[in-house]
Design a protein around this motif. Structure first.
Motif, short mmCIF file in Angstrom:
data_model
loop_
_atom_site.label_atom_id
_atom_site.label_comp_id
_atom_site.label_asym_id
_atom_site.label_seq_id
_atom_site.Cartn_x
_atom_site.Cartn_y
_atom_site.Cartn_z
N PRO A 103 0.81 -1.21 0.00
CA PRO A 103 0.00 0.00 0.00
C PRO A 103 0.85 1.26 0.00
CG PRO A 103 -0.44 -1.40 1.91
CD PRO A 103 0.77 -1.92 1.24
N THR A 104 0.32 2.26 -0.61
CA THR A 104 0.99 3.55 -0.51
C THR A 104 0.70 4.10 0.88
OG1 THR A 104 -0.98 4.59 -1.33
CG2 THR A 104 0.71 4.08 -2.94
N ASP A 143 -0.49 6.42 3.90
CA ASP A 143 -1.62 7.29 4.16
C ASP A 143 -1.09 8.71 4.30
OD1 ASP A 143 -3.59 8.81 5.34
OD2 ASP A 143 -4.45 7.06 6.34
N LEU A 172 -1.99 11.12 5.75
CA LEU A 172 -2.18 11.71 7.07
C LEU A 172 -0.89 11.76 7.87
CD1 LEU A 172 -4.64 12.75 8.51
CD2 LEU A 172 -4.89 10.53 9.58
N PRO A 214 -5.57 1.56 -1.13
CA PRO A 214 -6.04 1.68 0.25
C PRO A 214 -7.38 2.42 0.30
CG PRO A 214 -3.72 2.16 0.15
CD PRO A 214 -4.18 1.97 -1.26
N LEU A 262 -9.05 4.53 2.11
CA LEU A 262 -9.23 5.98 2.26
C LEU A 262 -8.87 6.73 0.99
CD1 LEU A 262 -7.84 6.65 5.85
CD2 LEU A 262 -10.21 6.73 5.07
N ARG A 318 -11.26 9.04 -1.56
CA ARG A 318 -10.96 10.42 -1.93
C ARG A 318 -10.87 10.56 -3.43
NH1 ARG A 318 -6.47 10.26 1.97
NH2 ARG A 318 -7.50 10.56 3.98
N PRO A 337 -5.85 1.56 7.54
CA PRO A 337 -6.18 1.79 6.14
C PRO A 337 -5.25 1.04 5.19
CG PRO A 337 -6.25 3.85 7.34
CD PRO A 337 -5.73 2.82 8.29
N ALA A 338 -3.99 0.95 5.59
CA ALA A 338 -3.04 0.29 4.71
C ALA A 338 -3.40 -1.18 4.50
CB ALA A 338 -1.63 0.40 5.31
N GLU A 392 -12.32 8.46 9.88
CA GLU A 392 -11.55 9.02 8.77
C GLU A 392 -12.35 9.01 7.49
OE1 GLU A 392 -6.95 8.44 9.56
OE2 GLU A 392 -7.98 6.53 9.36
#
Lengths: 178, 954
Positions: free
Chosen positions: A4-5, A7, A9, B168, B170, B174, B209-210, B283
């Protein structure tokens, strides 16, 4: 599966590098400490690290990118957490084989027996009265997981001195705990 | 620094690597004639294990073992899989792109570092992998296979997993600009997948989320997949933090952990995943994290995560007000007990929301109603009034919730409350709201309702609560001057809370002030006045004059019957307080009669079952005190059945009744039933209510008492030591249950010969009681007798006798003659005189007490039998064997009839009678039965200790 990239945040938290290194180090020490007591669910190694972490966070005004200061404090915090944990577990029996093996050189592969830690802590206090630096070396290496080189850097002495202190202190502690 | 140690170190290092022959010579040179020095060095050398391993080749470096820096060459093949590339690398292993030959497919191969999975865990790895294989859900990345491959580097555990090409969650939302409802639907889907795993006993523990990817399936519909299920199991909790795998770093993992996980006290629990999903939902709905950790350093962020309340979602999006806000607050509750208990429950609530139906989750009822109320009355009630009351309320509520919170969390909570209060006061200065006492009292009434609905069983963390009450009291002192009745109510509330902690000295001034306020403002005979008056009387009972307290409660009871009626809550509370006072003042018969009226009452509605069980238990205790053990047993058994029926088998009230039953059985000699009963109840209570809850603590102490009584000192000490530590923490040293546990542990220490520990406990107890009670209170004399029994064992006979005499004198002055306490002390002192050979003094005292006893209480009272037993021994020592036998036979037969054949006191009399019969050398036929001991006897104290034993047990 895709890696995964991150987050977005959290990607700005650049200042964490020093902390992450600590975390990893503490985690390995905790892992070692707990290898010998898998059935105990009251406190997990991760939790132990978090506890040490929180204590570290309470030291104000420490530059975490200065390894000399921070490694020493990390070792102290870890010692306190482990000892507190051992005390809480109320296993105060002294001596025994496990501690002596815990004091062998190849610390990385040997479980730290929590049940002996309190005795070790007390012996270390006594050693500190006789020779503060020898006690510091044990604290840094055993509880802080520092190498000879790192210990030398933290204490501002030569590696040879650290090795000598380490060897004397080990023999002395084994004698004390025999 | 020790120069000596320096010298030893120096010599040690000089010689430690030398050959043995050389070494001796060198030691000779360095130590010379100082043989002690040489011995010290040699001792160290004996313990120098490094020597054999060569010089300094082996260095210690913990950090190098298994860290991410260890380079690992990409292998061509692992197990049956052909490696085609690297997908990622993490703290616990590497993820390879791989190809599976049969069936042919692309997979992700997660290879765990050897250090993350040591040889001893391989078996567990296989077992867990098997469980993971059974997770088959479209929303979970499938684990195809787990195995351990042999490589040149040794055995390497691996997981073959479904390869998911997704984004992911989130980021996906978006990018795709999904609406709120679309996001919620994806979230529900994720919940379903996680719930599927939970039902099969697999908790993720690292949801973030990952680990949740979104992708479009063949029909372009959006699906989610949860990755890494069970990886935390396979690699164990300590190795699971995938720090370097995702660049979000450590915080990316910590940010989803539940507070209890961060403070390290969390066993793996579904609610960890509930919390993580709550963060994710927050989130998804706000694009912000529930905790203000964005852009902060790790230490800061960790502190916030551990200590602060989550932010409200409505501050980011007002549309989230209402149900969604409630769902979030419930999923993110810091106290796991207030969180959703399953992921399915979140999903259900969100579905209900999507369908515009009411949701199931409600905020903690008390706080929810409180805020509702506060909002309704905002314009009427002065802010200062409200904030003071809030402070009291929050103090109590927070302490209830804090049972499992850390001290630090509590402190923060307290500060938050104080801060809120300060803000409110500031606002009040600007407020022009009219101060309306009627409205304020309505608020107070509501708050009191809430506080009194909290049963004492829920009270925890005594000291923290005391701190908060002190704070509330200080603030109360400077506010509400114009609202005396509100002040009165709040004083009373604080007084009650203190009293429930045993902090009578702190409680008394508040209850006095409450009474004064009620009386000077025309509220005599109000429920609040009755409560304050009863409280003052109870404080008197525990710390001052017992007879005065009993008189006062009798009057109050009559007044409350007249003013409030028999079924009013205050009348009932006063009745039970009166019953306690009657029993303590020795009027057991009166206590029994009153309890029987409760039991025979026709009233069965409302709270009645609660009072019924309470009355049964109390009556059982009175009977046990009076040594009518079969009756007591019957009552406790009925109480257990009733409570189980009305409240359930695991309810604290059922467990408390069970405790009474077990203690009675043990006293009657049936320890084989009593002990396992307590052990089981204790297990249930620990699991159901928690180890630090009052009901659990009481069971622990009872178990210790039963074990002590049966001579199992080591077992008793273990459980009592644990219980006392918890008591000190939860209830504080001034609570009478804590003090009771101290007494029991002190006895165990004494009977194990650990006199110093026993004395130190009793001394502490004496000090605490002296500080908080009137100097001549009977509870203080009791401790002095406990101390005397230890001194006796230590052979400090004169000191012990002086203590007993002084205690007796104090008791006579306090109760007068004829009171059961006085008689008990007289008997104790008579025993003492007999043992000291002062037989005339012993007989005079015992006979006088026996006459008092029969006059005051009748022949069937257990104290009468104790005195007969005591007198029999005195007569025996005086040479009157026939009279001794007659008295002892009386005592034995009465005790056997009243308490049963195996009760402690029956056994003591049987033993003494047997000895007397042997002494006479003429055992008649009828006596043979007496001589035969029918009970499994507990371990009796060693012969030399027996005489001191008498001081107390008889």
């Amino acid at each position: 599966m895709v890696t995964p990239t991150s987050d977005p945040l959290f990607s700005e938290s650049e200042a964490n590098d020093g902390w992450d290194a600590f975390y990893e180090r503490l985690r390995l020490i905790a892992q070692r400490a707990f290898r010998s007591e898998r059935r105990d669910h009251t406190l997990q190694p991760t939790a132990l690290v978090h506890e040490a972490f929180v204590r570290l966070a309470q030291h104000e005004g420490v530059d975490w990118n200065d390894p000399k200061r921070s490694l020493g404090i990390a070792a102290q915090a870890m010692r306190r957490v482990l000892i507190d944990h051992a005390r809480r577990r109320n296993t105060l029996r002294r001596g025994g084989e496990a501690l002596r093996t815990a004091l062998r050189d190849d610390v990385a592969d040997t479980p730290l027996d929590l049940t002996r830690l309190v005795a070790l802590d007390e012996a270390l206090l006594k050693l500190a009265g006789l020779h503060a630096r020898q006690a510091r070396v044990v604290e840094l290496r055993l509880f802080g997981g520092l190498s000879v080189e790192e210990s030398a850097s933290v204490l501002d002495v030569s590696e040879r001195t650290v090795k000598g202190d380490w060897r004397v202190a080990q023999a002395w502690l084994r004698k004390e705990l025999a | 620094m020790s120069a000596r140690h320096d010298r030893v170190s120096e010599i040690f290092l000089d010689v430690c690597d030398r050959e043995p022959g050389q070494r001796d010579a060198r030691l000779q040179v360095l130590c010379g004639s100082d043989l002690a020095l040489r011995r010290e060095v040699e001792l160290l050398l004996q313990h120098d294990e490094t020597r054999d391993a060569g010089s300094d080749v082996r260095t210690l470096d913990v950090a190098s073992a298994g860290t991410a820096n260890t380079p690992v060459a990409t292998p061509g093949r692992i197990g049956p899989y052909e490696i085609t590339g690297t997908l990622g690398e993490g703290g616990m292993g590497i993820v390879y792109d791989a190809r599976q030959p049969h069936p042919q497919r692309e997979i992700a191969l997660k290879v765990l570092r050897p250090s993350a999975c040591s040889a001893t865990t391989h078996e567990r790895f296989r077992r867990e992998a098997e469980i993971l294989g059974r997770l088959a859900h479209p929303g979970i990345a499938q684990v195809f296979e787990a195995g351990i491959a042999s490589t040149s580097a040794g055995p390497v555990p691996y997981l073959a997993m479904e390869k998911v090409a997704g984004t992911p969650l989130l980021a996906f939302c978006r990018q795709a600009r999904l609406t709120l409802r679309q996001r919620l639907r994806l979230f529900v889907e994720t919940c379903d997948a996680v719930h599927h795993a939970h039902q099969r006993g697999v908790i993720h523990r690292d949801l973030k989320p990952a680990n949740i990817l979104a992708l479009r399936d063949a029909s372009a519909a959006v699906r989610t997949k949860v990755l890494d299920f069970g990886v935390s199991y396979l690699t164990d909790a300590d190795a699971r933090l995938t720090i370097s795998q995702d660049r979000s770093g450590l915080l990316g993992t910590l940010a989803y952990m539940a507070p209890e996980q961060l403070s390290g006290q969390a066993p793996p629990d579904i609610r960890l995943d509930v919390h993580a999903l709550g963060v994710l939902l927050f989130e998804l709905l706000t694009d912000a994290h529930p905790y203000d950790i964005h852009g902060r350093g790790l230490a800061d962020a960790l502190h916030i995560l551990r200590t602060q309340e989550p932010r409200s979602a409505t501050q980011f999006d007002p549309r989230l007000r209402g149900d969604l806000s409630t769902i979030l607050a419930t999923a993110l509750a810091r106290d796991p007990a207030r969180r959703y208990t399953s992921v399915a429950a979140i999903a259900t609530d969100i579905r209900r929301y999507l369908e515009d139906r009411p949701i199931v989750a409600r905020p903690s009822r008390a706080v929810y109603l409180l805020w509702k109320f506060a909002r309704r009355h905002r314009t009427i009630v002065s802010v200062a009034t409200l904030s003071v009351m809030l402070l009291v309320a929050v103090a109590v509520v927070a302490s209830l919730q804090a049972v499992r919170a850390t001290r630090a969390e509590l402190d923060v909570r307290l500060r938050t409350v104080a801060l809120e209060h300060a803000l409110a006061v500031a606002e009040d200065a600007r407020s022009t709201a009219e101060q309306n006492e009627g409205q304020a009292r309505e608020v107070t009434g509501f708050l009191k309702e809430m506080l009194h609905s909290v049963s004492p069983e829920q009270l925890g963390r005594g000291r923290a609560l005391e701190d908060m009450l002190a704070e509330a009291g200080r603030r109360l002192a400077s506010t509400l001057a114009d609202q005396p009745l509100t002040r009165a109510d709040l004083h009373e509330t604080i007084a009650s809370a203190y009293a429930s902690l045993g902090a009578y000295d702190n409680s008394a001034p508040y209850s006095r002030e409450a009474l004064r306020l009620y009386e000077t403002h025309g509220a005599r005979w109000s429920a609040g006045w009755f409560r304050s008056a009863a409280l003052a009387a109870r404080i008197e009972l525990h710390t001052g004059d017992i007879q005065d307290a009993a008189d006062r409660l009798r009057t109050l009871h009559a007044e409350s019957l007249r003013e409030l009626g028999a079924t009013h809550r205050e009348t009932r509370a006063i009745l039970f307080a009166r019953i306690e006072a009657e029993a303590r003042s020795g009027a057991f018969r009166r206590a029994r009669e009153l309890l029987n009226t409760v039991l025979q009452s026709d009233d069965r509605g409302g709270d009645a079952p609660k009072y019924l069980v309470h009355a049964l238990v109390q009556l059982g205790r009175v009977h046990r005190l009076e040594k009518r053990l079969p009756e007591a047993q019957e009552l406790f058994a009925t109480a257990v059945d009733t409570a189980r029926d009305r409240f359930g088998a695991e309810d604290p009230r059922t467990l408390a009744a069970l405790r009474g039953l077990a203690k009675t059985l043990a006293e009657a000699g049936d320890v084989a039933v009593a002990e396992p009963m307590l052990v089981e109840a204790l297990e249930v209570s620990r699991a159901r209510h928690g180890a630090d809850r009052p009901v659990t603590l009481d069971l622990m102490t009872a178990l210790g008492e039963v074990r002590w009584e049966y001579g199992r000192y080591a077992d008793a000490r273990e459980v009592l030591t644990e219980s006392l530590a918890m008591h000190r923490d939860v209830r504080g040293v001034r609570h009478w249950r804590t003090q009771r546990t101290m007494v029991l542990l002190g006895r165990v220490f004494r009977d194990q010969g650990r006199f110093d520990e026993a004395l130190s406990l009793f001394d502490e107890l004496l000090q605490v009681r002296t500080e908080t009670r009137r100097a001549d209170h009977p509870s203080i004399q009791r401790v002095r007798v406990h101390i005397a029994t230890v001194l006796c064992r230590q052979g400090r006979l004169d000191e012990a006798q002086a203590l007993c005499e002084s205690a007796y004198a104090q008791i006579v002055a306090y109760f007068g003659h004829g009171h059961p306490d006085t008689i008990w002390y007289a008997k104790t002192l008579a025993d003492w005189y007999r043992l000291s050979g002062e037989l005339d003094a012993a007989r005079d005292l015992a006979q006088a007490a026996l006459i008092d006893c029969i006059e005051a209480r009748g022949v069937e009272r257990p104290l009468t039998h104790s005195l007969q037993h005591c007198l029999a021994l005195i007569e025996r020592d005086r040479g009157g064997v026939v009279e001794a036998e007659r008295l002892m036979r009386n005592a034995f037969e009465a005790r056997q009839a009243m308490q049963g054949p195996c009760a402690r006191q029956t056994r003591a009399s049987r033993k003494a009678l047997t000895a007397l019969l042997r002494l006479r050398g003429a055992a008649k036929d009828a006596d043979v039965q007496i001589v035969a001991e029918p009970c499994a006897a507990p371990q009796s104290p060693a012969a030399g200790e027996f005489r001191c034993e008498l001081l107390e047990s008889e």
